[in-house]
Scaffold this motif. Sequence first.
Motif, PDB file in Angstrom:
ATOM      1  N   ARG A  72       4.585   7.390  -2.545  1.00  0.00           N
ATOM      2  CA  ARG A  72       3.075   7.715  -2.284  1.00  0.00           C
ATOM      3  C   ARG A  72       2.731   6.716  -1.128  1.00  0.00           C
ATOM      4  N   LYS A 120       8.665  14.255  -1.643  1.00  0.00           N
ATOM      5  CA  LYS A 120       8.204  15.176  -2.897  1.00  0.00           C
ATOM      6  C   LYS A 120       7.481  16.304  -2.311  1.00  0.00           C
ATOM      7  N   GLY A 162       5.404   6.112  -9.747  1.00  0.00           N
ATOM      8  CA  GLY A 162       4.128   7.011  -9.783  1.00  0.00           C
ATOM      9  C   GLY A 162       3.190   5.921 -10.228  1.00  0.00           C
TER      10      GLY A 162
END
Length: 254
Positions: A234, A11, A174
């Motif tokens: 992440r 990202k 997320g």
Amino acid sequence: MRKPLVGINMKNYINTRKETAEWLESTIPLLENFSNVDTFIFPSMGTLETTATILANRSFGFGPQNMAPERSGPLTGEFSVESIIDLKANYVEIGHAERKNIFHEEQNQIAKKIKLALDAKVTPVVCIGEQIQATNRLDLKAALQPQINALFREIALSEWQNVVLAYEPEWAIGKAVSADTTYIENAHQTLRDIIREIGGNDSLVRIIYGGSVSKENAAEIVRQKNVDGLFVGRFGHKPQNFADIVAIVSQMKG
Ligand code: PEP
């Protein structure tokens, strides 16, 4: 029959050439023993050229996080498939939830991108997923079927084997934890059913799960029969964590 696959979407988290180079230089040696798994990275767009230089002639695939719907022309701010070919990139991410929700990317544009990528022999990683958690399998199918129909209308059935579907339920992106594994398996099975019902050979199509994948939940997710790999975000920012996830997939699916 389907080679397992693990990718990472950076990202706009790791955005400098230096940090990207450091991530790649640290990660590459950690992946050496897992040649039974395909791997790829979608680096932050400004670091693609650095990525291309480091990954040239390596099995670690790469490409941009988005692509223009036309080969060239008046499309200010877009990334052309011609640049992908020039960089010798082998993957392109298409239709991520953030592209749809923040940048209002529409299904007909996404469909064009898939065709363009396939024509250029670049593997499209096509993101599919419902916005709201479904309460049963019928609802899940009702949410996924129109997406498949709209995106793949122009794609010959023989081309399906060159597509990677990234099943990413938007409500699980997320978050602290992924979607529940039974739910994930149902969704993958549903996507396979849909492909079969439109005449495709689902046994040739790789479907990977994305949405809060971590080294803690990776094993439970890839244990599912219809899941061919993982799409990491992440929780892969630390090279060792990404490598641990690849190792898990290698052991369980390789
Ligand atoms: C994604 O959105 O593609 C993704 C994998 O993100 P995360 O794992 O951070 O939810």
